[in-house]
Write a protein that holds these residues in place. Structure first.
Motif, PDB file in Angstrom:
ATOM      1  N   TYR A   1       0.838  -1.237  -0.003  1.00  0.00           N
ATOM      2  CA  TYR A   1       0.002  -0.055   0.059  1.00  0.00           C
ATOM      3  C   TYR A   1       0.733   1.446  -0.048  1.00  0.00           C
ATOM      4  CZ  TYR A   1      -3.498   3.453   1.563  1.00  0.00           C
ATOM      5  OH  TYR A   1      -4.257   4.453   1.619  1.00  0.00           O
ATOM      6  N   ALA A   2       1.811   1.455   0.961  1.00  0.00           N
ATOM      7  CA  ALA A   2       2.763   2.522   0.973  1.00  0.00           C
ATOM      8  C   ALA A   2       3.467   2.849  -0.149  1.00  0.00           C
ATOM      9  CB  ALA A   2       3.254   2.778   2.354  1.00  0.00           C
ATOM     10  N   ASN A   3       4.179   1.850  -0.336  1.00  0.00           N
ATOM     11  CA  ASN A   3       4.899   1.981  -1.347  1.00  0.00           C
ATOM     12  C   ASN A   3       4.425   2.192  -2.863  1.00  0.00           C
ATOM     13  OD1 ASN A   3       7.652   1.147  -3.045  1.00  0.00           O
ATOM     14  ND2 ASN A   3       6.486  -0.488  -3.933  1.00  0.00           N
ATOM     15  N   TRP A   4       3.214   1.624  -3.275  1.00  0.00           N
ATOM     16  CA  TRP A   4       2.616   1.914  -4.391  1.00  0.00           C
ATOM     17  C   TRP A   4       2.196   3.679  -4.293  1.00  0.00           C
ATOM     18  CZ3 TRP A   4      -1.217  -2.559  -5.573  1.00  0.00           C
ATOM     19  CH2 TRP A   4      -0.418  -3.779  -5.939  1.00  0.00           C
ATOM     20  N   LEU A   5       1.619   3.939  -3.314  1.00  0.00           N
ATOM     21  CA  LEU A   5       1.165   5.419  -3.213  1.00  0.00           C
ATOM     22  C   LEU A   5       2.384   6.317  -3.346  1.00  0.00           C
ATOM     23  CD1 LEU A   5      -1.150   5.446  -0.102  1.00  0.00           C
ATOM     24  CD2 LEU A   5      -1.546   5.641  -2.571  1.00  0.00           C
ATOM     25  N   ASP A   6       3.644   5.918  -2.836  1.00  0.00           N
ATOM     26  CA  ASP A   6       4.663   6.613  -3.008  1.00  0.00           C
ATOM     27  C   ASP A   6       5.384   6.734  -4.483  1.00  0.00           C
ATOM     28  OD1 ASP A   6       5.003   7.017  -0.082  1.00  0.00           O
ATOM     29  OD2 ASP A   6       6.579   5.475   0.146  1.00  0.00           O
ATOM     30  N   GLN A   7       5.046   5.699  -5.090  1.00  0.00           N
ATOM     31  CA  GLN A   7       5.202   5.725  -6.694  1.00  0.00           C
ATOM     32  C   GLN A   7       4.434   6.455  -7.234  1.00  0.00           C
ATOM     33  OE1 GLN A   7       8.237   4.262  -7.764  1.00  0.00           O
ATOM     34  NE2 GLN A   7       8.685   3.444  -5.790  1.00  0.00           N
ATOM     35  N   LEU A   8       3.123   6.477  -7.014  1.00  0.00           N
ATOM     36  CA  LEU A   8       2.047   7.587  -7.752  1.00  0.00           C
ATOM     37  C   LEU A   8       2.407   8.747  -7.502  1.00  0.00           C
ATOM     38  CD1 LEU A   8      -1.187   5.354  -6.986  1.00  0.00           C
ATOM     39  CD2 LEU A   8       0.077   5.712  -9.300  1.00  0.00           C
ATOM     40  N   GLU A   9       2.919   9.199  -6.191  1.00  0.00           N
ATOM     41  CA  GLU A   9       3.269  10.651  -5.869  1.00  0.00           C
ATOM     42  C   GLU A   9       4.390  11.049  -6.838  1.00  0.00           C
ATOM     43  OE1 GLU A   9       4.811  13.279  -2.387  1.00  0.00           O
ATOM     44  OE2 GLU A   9       4.104  11.129  -1.742  1.00  0.00           O
ATOM     45  N   LEU A  10       5.271  10.072  -7.038  1.00  0.00           N
ATOM     46  CA  LEU A  10       6.735  10.617  -7.863  1.00  0.00           C
ATOM     47  C   LEU A  10       6.120  10.634  -9.084  1.00  0.00           C
ATOM     48  CD1 LEU A  10       9.163   8.122  -6.470  1.00  0.00           C
ATOM     49  CD2 LEU A  10       9.068  10.398  -6.033  1.00  0.00           C
ATOM     50  N   SER A  11       4.933  10.162  -9.676  1.00  0.00           N
ATOM     51  CA  SER A  11       4.532  10.402 -11.006  1.00  0.00           C
ATOM     52  C   SER A  11       3.369  11.661 -11.389  1.00  0.00           C
ATOM     53  CB  SER A  11       3.443   9.336 -11.404  1.00  0.00           C
ATOM     54  OG  SER A  11       4.080   8.200 -11.443  1.00  0.00           O
ATOM     55  N   CYS A  12       3.264  12.348 -10.103  1.00  0.00           N
ATOM     56  CA  CYS A  12       2.201  13.582 -10.308  1.00  0.00           C
ATOM     57  C   CYS A  12       3.053  14.720 -10.178  1.00  0.00           C
ATOM     58  CB  CYS A  12       1.283  13.551  -9.033  1.00  0.00           C
ATOM     59  SG  CYS A  12       0.232  12.113  -9.161  1.00  0.00           S
ATOM     60  N   GLY A  13       2.484  15.833 -10.743  1.00  0.00           N
ATOM     61  CA  GLY A  13       2.975  17.240 -10.732  1.00  0.00           C
ATOM     62  C   GLY A  13       2.680  17.749  -9.608  1.00  0.00           C
ATOM     63  N   SER A  14       3.349  18.924  -9.180  1.00  0.00           N
ATOM     64  CA  SER A  14       3.453  19.629  -8.106  1.00  0.00           C
ATOM     65  C   SER A  14       1.821  20.274  -7.601  1.00  0.00           C
ATOM     66  CB  SER A  14       4.314  20.759  -7.808  1.00  0.00           C
ATOM     67  OG  SER A  14       4.189  21.785  -8.786  1.00  0.00           O
ATOM     68  N   ASN A  15       1.054  20.282  -8.676  1.00  0.00           N
ATOM     69  CA  ASN A  15      -0.240  21.106  -8.607  1.00  0.00           C
ATOM     70  C   ASN A  15      -1.423  20.086  -8.602  1.00  0.00           C
ATOM     71  OD1 ASN A  15       0.626  23.628  -8.223  1.00  0.00           O
ATOM     72  ND2 ASN A  15       0.962  23.768 -10.542  1.00  0.00           N
ATOM     73  N   THR A  16      -1.021  18.794  -8.534  1.00  0.00           N
ATOM     74  CA  THR A  16      -1.884  17.409  -8.580  1.00  0.00           C
ATOM     75  C   THR A  16      -2.181  17.047  -7.208  1.00  0.00           C
ATOM     76  OG1 THR A  16      -1.318  16.859 -10.837  1.00  0.00           O
ATOM     77  CG2 THR A  16      -2.511  15.185  -9.336  1.00  0.00           C
ATOM     78  N   TRP A  17      -3.721  17.054  -6.902  1.00  0.00           N
ATOM     79  CA  TRP A  17      -4.189  16.507  -5.589  1.00  0.00           C
ATOM     80  C   TRP A  17      -4.437  15.211  -5.915  1.00  0.00           C
ATOM     81  CZ3 TRP A  17      -9.904  17.807  -3.940  1.00  0.00           C
ATOM     82  CH2 TRP A  17     -10.151  17.176  -2.541  1.00  0.00           C
ATOM     83  N   LEU A  18      -3.601  14.303  -5.247  1.00  0.00           N
ATOM     84  CA  LEU A  18      -3.578  12.884  -5.141  1.00  0.00           C
ATOM     85  C   LEU A  18      -4.371  12.121  -3.860  1.00  0.00           C
ATOM     86  CD1 LEU A  18      -2.789  10.104  -6.874  1.00  0.00           C
ATOM     87  CD2 LEU A  18      -0.517  10.306  -5.537  1.00  0.00           C
ATOM     88  N   LEU A  19      -5.312  11.589  -4.257  1.00  0.00           N
ATOM     89  CA  LEU A  19      -5.977  10.781  -3.259  1.00  0.00           C
ATOM     90  C   LEU A  19      -5.975   9.262  -3.183  1.00  0.00           C
ATOM     91  CD1 LEU A  19      -8.072  13.112  -4.452  1.00  0.00           C
ATOM     92  CD2 LEU A  19      -9.288  12.788  -2.233  1.00  0.00           C
ATOM     93  N   PRO A  20      -5.607   8.888  -1.969  1.00  0.00           N
ATOM     94  CA  PRO A  20      -5.529   7.371  -1.957  1.00  0.00           C
ATOM     95  C   PRO A  20      -6.976   6.998  -1.242  1.00  0.00           C
ATOM     96  CG  PRO A  20      -4.660   8.474   0.078  1.00  0.00           C
ATOM     97  CD  PRO A  20      -5.104   9.324  -0.871  1.00  0.00           C
ATOM     98  N   SER A  21      -7.097   5.616  -1.565  1.00  0.00           N
ATOM     99  CA  SER A  21      -8.520   5.088  -0.842  1.00  0.00           C
ATOM    100  C   SER A  21      -8.018   4.468   0.409  1.00  0.00           C
ATOM    101  CB  SER A  21      -9.133   4.185  -1.773  1.00  0.00           C
ATOM    102  OG  SER A  21      -9.727   4.812  -2.666  1.00  0.00           O
ATOM    103  N   VAL A  22      -8.808   4.193   1.495  1.00  0.00           N
ATOM    104  CA  VAL A  22      -8.845   3.598   2.648  1.00  0.00           C
ATOM    105  C   VAL A  22      -9.837   2.690   2.846  1.00  0.00           C
ATOM    106  CG1 VAL A  22      -7.342   5.106   3.841  1.00  0.00           C
ATOM    107  CG2 VAL A  22      -9.619   5.472   4.182  1.00  0.00           C
TER     108      VAL A  22
END
Length: 311
Positions: free
Chosen positions: A64-85
């Motif tokens: 879970y945490a690793n995949w979120l970290d990888q997605l964060e690296l793909s996003c621009g600085s102005n992108t709002w990224l939401l995980p699910s819980v």
């Protein structure tokens, strides 16, 4: 990735719900996920939710945490990224511990499964927020999932950020549950959760802030234009804009929303999404031709729309 948001951000972008790309061996595919994120960002989308279309309720807690970290690296600085819980209390406990050291401001709460009670659910959400500081968008798919007054109390306490509303209704008539939730927390904190076509009635008739969508993954600029038209009351224009999406939406509704979107992104040539996460499975060969035709047509419409907008 943005680390600070307000409810006003719910109306600024379509909340795209992308599928998750994995390589042939099942590992997280960094390049493919980044390609899809960049396609969305290039079309003007600035809010990404990894939820149902990414089968987030089946992500291994160990990844879970690793995949979120990888997605964060793909996003621009102005992108709002939401995980699910969620969608169970045990996962909430583990995910709170993993999110505590990260900077996600808001997460989507997948519909909590039975057995549960109103009081117990509220306590679970309060504990999650206390543990990690992440606010929640509550995904509501069934009547009376949480009482409107409970949602109001959770919003007032800063636990709940908003609601993704997707209770199916027949056409016509008012939705009394939605009306009650609006009275409790305000329409500006609620987004439609069905995709582009149903969002028209939700935004027109109830004044909801925006909508989540899957077809936006192929046609982000078109979807963003439809959102802008709906915000400004240009309903006929919004209906006209989403026409190229209807063939793929029809295939999603007839076959399976998640599996079709996963394949459509690959078949359109945006990114190779690889094997869908188990316990789901890929489309049978008999369905692929219809999906490929609809996906390629929608991407062609997106390219034409971008070219026309730039002219």
């Amino acid at each position: 990735m943005r680390t600070e948001v307000t409810p006003a951000d719910l109306s600024k972008s379509v909340m795209a719900v992308p599928p998750l790309a994995r390589s042939a061996d099942g590992a997280f595919d960094i390049a493919a996920n980044a390609a899809l994120v960049h396609h969305l960002e290039a079309g003007g989308v600035s809010t990404l939710l990894y939820g149902g279309n990414a089968l987030a309720h089946h992500w291994p807690i160990s990844q879970y945490a690793n995949w979120l970290d990888q997605l964060e690296l793909s996003c621009g600085s102005n992108t709002w990224l939401l995980p699910s819980v969620g969608s169970d209390g045990g996962r909430l406990v583990d995910q709170a511990a993993q999110l505590k050291s990260r900077k996600y401001p808001v997460a989507l709460l997948l519909p909590m499964i039975a057995p549960r009670t109103e009081e117990g659910t509220m306590a679970s959400l309060r504990r999650f927020h206390a543990e990690c500081g992440v606010q929640l968008i509550v995904y509501i798919k069934t009547d009376d999932y949480l009482l409107p007054q409970s949602l109001g109390a959770l919003v007032a306490d800063g636990v709940v950020f908003g609601v993704k509303y997707a209770v199916p209704r027949p056409q016509g008539g008012r939705d009394s549950y939605l009306d009650a939730i609006i009275a409790a927390i305000g329409a500006e904190r609620i987004i439609s959760g069905f995709g582009e076509p149903p969002a028209i009635a939700h935004m027109r008739d109830y004044g909801l802030a925006g909508f989540t969508a899957g077809c936006v993954c192929l046609a982000p600029a078109i979807s963003m234009a439809a959102l802008a038209a709906l915000r400004e009351g240009r309903v006929d224009q919004a209906q006209s804009l989403i026409q190229p999406m209807l063939a793929l939406e029809a295939a999603r509704n007839r076959i399976n929303e998640i599996r079709v979107l996963h394949e459509a992104v690959s078949l359109a040539g945006i990114a190779q999404m690889g094997p869908i996460l188990e316990p789901s499975s890929g489309l049978p060969a008999t369905e692929r031709a219809e999906v490929e035709t609809a996906a390629r047509a929608l991407l062609a419409a997106e390219h034409a729309f971008r070219a026309q907008s730039a002219a």
